[in-house]
Design a protein around this motif. Structure first.
Motif: not given
Length: 318
Positions: A110-115, A117-123, A133-135, A139-141
């Motif tokens: 999906d394109r949700e903020t939580g998904t 953000a979780a990927w960026l924390r794991e990688h 520039r999707l909102m 927020r995830a960044i």
């Protein structure tokens, strides 16, 4: 199946790099390895989860990692992120790309903020994140990779620029449709060529002879011209080029009077035909000089079950 367990010293927190002192829990992980001898290899690893006792750290627990086996893969230095549609208007996903090598890294459901953000924390490890520039991505960044630089890619910059230009043109449409000023550029001068000089000279000669009353045939004989060409030179006031040759139009293109159709002929003849077919109405009174004689005859016989009535016959006699 290979069974293994972690028994080394506790690792440090991936965020604050502080070593752990307490064990939270233990659980098993399954790690798929490369096939050996044509068979699939599966590693069942028992790992520990530790507490992070630092109050300033946002993480409360973390899992120990085995070097070369369970360490998370780092994100590329320049990470591209964009959305795509599994089903347009219904379901969307997120694609992650290594911009420097132009290779896909991962696909999120999906394109949700939580998904994201979780990927960026794991990688971790992304220094520049390039997106549309999707909102939700912004927020995830900010949550998972605050030190990364967020930039917009060239395609979306050009798209946004074209949209802004189009809106501006629509807003100032009246100014764009304003008529030009009174200054009008002069018409282009016709270049002097030997052909144009000869045409002008012949035009002057034809009109000079026509002014004296000479006929077109006489002018053509005098100047060695055809009668039709002499007439075109005479009728034209300002010659700017060679006169066009007259060509008779094709017979199929000539206008002809419309032929009456058979249906129109029938419609015109219909009143006469109807008059001939209509019978005159009978008068209730006989014409003058004609007498009417009534004869009555009785039935001659009867049939069983039938009743016969007398018959009356009318005869006209002059």
């Amino acid at each position: 199946m290979v069974d293994a367990a972690c028994c080394g010293p506790p690792g440090s927190c991936p965020l604050c790099q502080h070593p752990a002192a307490r064990v939270h829990s233990r659980y098993g992980r399954y790690v798929a390895g490369l096939p050996a001898g044509g068979r699939q290899v599966m590693v069942r690893l028992r790992v520990r989860r530790f507490f992070c006792d630092q109050c300033q750290c946002r993480r409360r627990t973390y899992v120990e990692q085995v070097a070369g086996l369970t360490e998370p893969t780092r994100a590329p230095r320049v990470l591209g992120i964009d959305e795509f549609a599994f089903r347009k208007g219904r379901t969307y996903g997120t694609v992650l790309v290594d911009v420097e090598s132009s290779r896909p890294v991962d696909v999120l459901p999906d394109r949700e903020t939580g998904t994201v953000a979780a990927w960026l924390r794991e990688h971790p490890g992304a220094e520049i994140i390039c997106g549309d520039r999707l909102m939700a991505f912004t927020r995830a960044i900010r949550q998972a990779a605050p030190d990364a630089l967020e930039v917009a890619d060239r395609r979306h910059l050009l798209q946004n620029l074209s949209t802004a230009v189009e809106k501006t043109c629509r807003r100032h449409r009246d100014c764009l449709r304003r008529p030009a000023g009174p200054e009008v550029s002069p018409p282009l001068a016709t270049p002097n060529t030997p052909l144009l000089d000869r045409i002008r000279r012949r035009h002057a000669e034809v009109n000079e002879h026509a002014a004296t009353g000479m006929s077109l045939n006489a002018i053509g004989r005098r100047l060695h011209l055809d009668r039709k060409k002499a007439r075109r030179y005479r009728n034209k006031d300002h010659p700017t080029g060679p006169p066009r040759r007259y060509r008779r139009p094709h017979p199929a293109l000539q206008l002809r009077p419309r032929r009456r159709s058979r249906q129109q002929d029938r419609n015109d003849q219909a009143p006469d035909i109807r008059q001939s077919l209509i019978r005159p109405a009978r008068s209730p009174h006989p014409p003058a000089g004609v007498a009417i004689t009534e004869e009555r005859s009785e039935p001659t016989g009867t049939l069983r079950g039938h009743v016969q009535h007398p018959v009356t016959t009318m005869r006209l006699s002059a």
